[in-house]
Design an enzyme around this catalytic site. Structure first.
Site, short mmCIF file in Angstrom:
data_model
loop_
_atom_site.label_atom_id
_atom_site.label_comp_id
_atom_site.label_asym_id
_atom_site.label_seq_id
_atom_site.Cartn_x
_atom_site.Cartn_y
_atom_site.Cartn_z
N GLU A 328 0.82 -1.22 0.00
CA GLU A 328 0.00 0.00 0.00
C GLU A 328 0.85 1.27 0.00
O GLU A 328 0.34 2.37 -0.11
CB GLU A 328 -0.92 0.01 1.23
N LYS A 436 -1.36 -11.71 23.33
CA LYS A 436 -1.83 -11.06 24.56
C LYS A 436 -1.82 -12.09 25.67
O LYS A 436 -2.64 -13.00 25.70
CB LYS A 436 -3.24 -10.52 24.38
P1 AMP Z 1 3.66 -6.53 1.87
O1 AMP Z 1 2.55 -5.62 1.57
O2 AMP Z 1 3.45 -7.93 1.38
O3 AMP Z 1 4.96 -5.98 1.41
O4 AMP Z 1 3.75 -6.67 3.45
C1 AMP Z 1 3.88 -5.54 4.27
C2 AMP Z 1 4.14 -5.95 5.70
O5 AMP Z 1 5.38 -6.66 5.80
C3 AMP Z 1 4.31 -4.80 6.65
O6 AMP Z 1 3.08 -4.23 7.05
C4 AMP Z 1 5.06 -5.46 7.80
O7 AMP Z 1 4.19 -6.17 8.65
C5 AMP Z 1 5.95 -6.45 7.08
N1 AMP Z 1 7.30 -5.88 6.93
C6 AMP Z 1 7.84 -5.28 5.86
N2 AMP Z 1 9.11 -4.90 6.12
C7 AMP Z 1 9.38 -5.25 7.40
C8 AMP Z 1 10.50 -5.12 8.27
N3 AMP Z 1 11.64 -4.56 7.88
N4 AMP Z 1 10.37 -5.58 9.53
C9 AMP Z 1 9.23 -6.16 9.97
N5 AMP Z 1 8.15 -6.32 9.19
C10 AMP Z 1 8.21 -5.87 7.92
#
Ligand code: AMP
Length: 538
Positions: A328, A436
Site C-alpha cells: 500500500e 496477549k
Molecule cells: P507486503 O505488503 O506484502 O509488502 O507486506 C507488508 C508488511 O510486511 C508490513 O506491514 C510489515 O508487517 C511487514 N514488513 C515489511 N518490512 C518489514 C520489516 N523490515 N520488519 C518487519 N516487518 C516488515
C-alpha cells in the site's frame, strides 16, 4: 497564487529515456530461464521498451488497459515496466507463487487483457485459461525460435510481437495522476486487494529511495526482490534514474547461483528479503565463501534478525540497511541507513539501532495510536497501531468505493509499532499476530529474533495460542540447521538471558519447514489454526 513553474505530469518512461541519454552503455544483466547470463544496456532496454509500446498501440491497446506480467526478474520484465506503462496502459505484475484460485480472482478482478508469460509458467496459465474470459492474448517471453507448443489464446512470442513496433516511438503525455502499475496485496484473509500506483507516485518514491537508502552512483545492484511484487522496492525505476548497473537473478535464488552472480558481476548492493539471505549466508558458511564485492544489503519484507545482521557484518563486512514498507506504500516507508554517529558506537549499540525498522523517508509521516485512535508519545516505549500518510501511500484500494484512509489521510498499516525520540520506528508485530498474555503484550518478532540467535536454529516462528489461564501463550516453532530436534532446554536457557521470563514459550515444537506465503512471509495463521486447541486440550 498559482506558481509560474511548469506543470508536471510525468511518464515513468522518462526515466528509461534519461538512462538511455546519460548512461546508454550501463549494463543490465539477467540470468535467463536457461541459466545463461544475458547482457544488455539502458540504451537497448529503452529502444525495446519503445518498440513494445508501439507494438501494443498498433495492436489496438490503449491508455488505461490493464496488461499483466507473469514473469521473472530479467531485462524483458524491465522493458514491460516501461513499454506497458509508458504507452499509458497499466502494468499489472502477477505473482507466480499465487494459489491458482487467487490468481484467477486477481486476473478477473483486474480485467487483464494480455498476460506476458515466462515459459516455465505456461502450464499454470494453460490450467487456468478457461476461467480467464477477460484475457485476449498471451505473449510468451521468448524468441520466436523458442516458442513452445501451447493452446493459449492468440499466443505469440515476445520477440516476434515487439518486432512490429517502432523504435522511434514517442511516449505520450500523461494525465495528472495517471495510473501506471497495479499490484495485489498478499492478504492472508479474504480476497487480495489491488493497489493502483501512479506515474507520479512511482517517480517520487524512486527519488526518495535513492536518498533514503543512501545509494551511491557507482553501485552494481542485485535485484533479488521480485519485479512481480511491490515494484521490486522501486529498483527498476531508481537504478536507471541514477545509471546504476542492474543485475537480475531470474529464477535462481538459491545460495550457490546467487553467490556466483554476485561475484561475477561484482555486486556492491543487494536487495532481498531475509529468507533469501539466509540461503545465501548458509551457502557461504558451508563452503567457506566470502562476499567480496558487496558493501551494503537492503533487507525488508520481514524483520531483520540479529543473527543475519551479525553474520553479514562480522563475517562478510557487509553493512545491512533495514527497510520497512508495504504494498500500500509503493512500498518503502522507512530506512535504517548507517550514520556517522552509528559508526562511532560500540558494535552492540549499533546493532540495537540497526534492528529498528528505521526512520521515515522525507514524504512519509508516521504516527502510533492506541485502540481508540489517540496518538501515543514518541518515547521508545508506547506501542500501538502504526498509521502512515504520504504521496506514495494509497488513498483507496483498486475498484473499492470507500477510501482506505481516515478523513485526515492516515492509513492503518496493521503493524504494531513504537516510535522513539530520534525518529526511529520499531515494528513489534502485525496487529493480528500480537500475543496477549495475562493482559500484557508479547512481541512475536522479538521472540523469533532472539530464538534465531541460537547457533542451532535456522528459522523460528512464534504464534499466540488460546490458553485457559493467560488468554494466550506463545508456542515457538523451530527449524534447526540439521532439520532434527535438539534439546528444548538449551533453547529455553538461551532465551532466558534475552527476553523477560514470562515471554518464554510454554512449548517448543520442531518442524522440518515453516509455512511461507507467496512473497516469502511466514504464514502464521496456518500454524495458529493447526494448533489452536493445543493449550486448551492439555
Ligand atoms: P507486503 O505488503 O506484502 O509488502 O507486506 C507488508 C508488511 O510486511 C508490513 O506491514 C510489515 O508487517 C511487514 N514488513 C515489511 N518490512 C518489514 C520489516 N523490515 N520488519 C518487519 N516487518 C516488515
Amino acid at each position: 497564487m498559482i506558481s509560474d513553474m511548469q506543470k508536471w505530469t510525468p511518464n515513468v518512461a522518462s526515466i528509461i529515456e534519461h538512462a538511455k541519454n546519460i548512461y546508454p552503455e550501463q549494463e543490465v544483466v539477467s540470468r535467463m530461464v536457461s541459466g545463461e547470463i544475458h547482457k544488455t544496456n539502458y540504451k537497448e532496454v529503452c529502444i525495446r521498451s519503445r518498440k513494445l509500446a508501439s507494438a501494443l498501440e498498433k495492436d489496438g491497446y490503449k491508455k488505461g488497459d490493464v496488461l499483466a506480467t507473469l514473469a521473472l526478474n530479467t531485462y524483458r520484465h524491465l522493458e514491460m515496466y516501461y513499454g506497458i506503462s509508458g504507452m499509458g496502459a497499466i502494468t499489472h505484475t502477477l505473482n507466480f507463487r499465487l494459489h491458482p484460485e487467487q490468481a484467477v480472482y486477481i486476473i478477473n478482478h483486474a480485467e487483464d487483457k494480455i498476460i506476458f508469460v515466462e515459459t516455465p509458467f505456461i502450464p499454470m496459465m494453460e490450467a487456468l485459461k478457461d476461467q480467464l474470459g477477460c484475457v485476449e492474448k498471451y505473449i510468451i517471453l521468448c524468441d520466436q525460435s523458442e516458442m513452445p507448443e501451447t493452446d493459449l489464446k492468440n499466443a505469440i512470442s515476445y520477440e516476434e510481437y515487439i518486432e512490429s513496433g517502432d523504435e522511434n516511438y514517442e511516449w505520450p503525455a500523461m494525465d495528472d495522476d495517471a495510473a501506471c502499475g497495479l499490484c495485489y496485496t498478499s492478504g492472508t484473509t479474504g480476497n487480495p486487494k489491488g493497489v493502483l500506483y501512479a506515474h507520479k507516485s512511482n517517480i517520487l518514491h524512486a527519488q526518495a529511495a535513492l536518498t533514503g537508502l543512501t545509494i551511491s552512483p557507482d553501485e552494481s545492484i542485485l535485484m533479488v526482490v521480485p519485479l512481480f511484487h511491490v515494484l521490486a522496492w522501486g529498483t527498476p525505476y531508481f537504478a536507471p534514474m541514477f545509471g546504476l548497473k542492474l543485475v537480475m537473478p531470474g529464477m535462481q535464488m538459491e545460495g550457490e547461483p546467487l553467490y556466483d552472480l554476485i561475484e561475477k558481476e561484482e555486486v556492491t548492493l543487494a536487495f532481498g528479503v531475509p529468507t533469501v539471505w539466509m540461503g545465501l549466508l548458509s551457502y557461504c558458511r558451508d563452503n567457506n565463501k566470502i562476499l567480496n564485492s558487496v558493501k551494503n544489503t537492503v533487507i525488508g519484507g520481514s524483520a531483520l534478525s540479529l543473527a543475519i545482521l551479525k553474520e553479514f557484518d562480522e563475517v562478510h563486512d557487509v553493512n545491512v540497511i533495514q527497510g520497512w514498507g508495504m504494498t500500500e506504500m509503493s512500498p518503502l516507508g522507512t530506512s535504517n541507513f548507517l550514520t556517522e554517529e552509528m559508526k562511532k558506537m560500540s558494535k552492540e549499540d549499533r546493532y540495537a539501532v540497526q534492528l529498528k525498522q528505521g526512520r521515515p523517508m522525507y514524504g512519509i509521516e508516521l504516527k502510533v495510536v492506541d485502540d481508540l485512535g489517540n496518538e501515543l508519545p514518541k518515547d521508545g516505549e508506547s506501542q500501538g497501531h502504526l498509521l502512515v500518510r504520504g504521496p506514495w501511500v494509497l488513498q483507496k484500494y483498486f475498484k473499492a468505493e470507500k477510501d482506505a484512509v481516515d478523513k485526515d489521510g492516515w492509513f492503518d498499516t496493521g503493524d504494531i509499532s513504537v516510535l522513539d525520540q530520534d525518529g526511529y520506528m520499531t515494528i513489534k508485530d502485525r496487529a493480528k499476530d500480537v500475543i496477549k498474555s495475562g493482559g500484557e503484550w508479547i512481541s512475536s518478532i522479538d521472540l523469533e529474533n532472539a530464538a534465531v540467535g541460537h547457533p542451532e536454529v535456522a528459522e523460528a516462528c512464534v504464534v499466540g495460542i488460546p490458553h485457559p489461564k493467560w488468554d494466550e501463550r506463545p508456542i515457538l516453532f523451530i527449524v534447526t540447521n540439521s532439520g532434527e530436534p535438539i534439546e528444548k532446554q538449551s533453547i529455553l536457557d538461551f532465551l532466558e538471558s534475552k527476553v523477560a521470563k514470562w515471554w518464554l514459550p510454554d512449548e517448543i515444537i520442531f518442524l522440518k519447514e515453516l509455512p511461507h506465503g507467496a512473497t516469502g512471509k511466514l504464514q502464521k495463521f496456518e500454524l495458529r489454526d493447526e494448533y489452536t486447541n493445543y493449550y486448551m486440550e492439555k
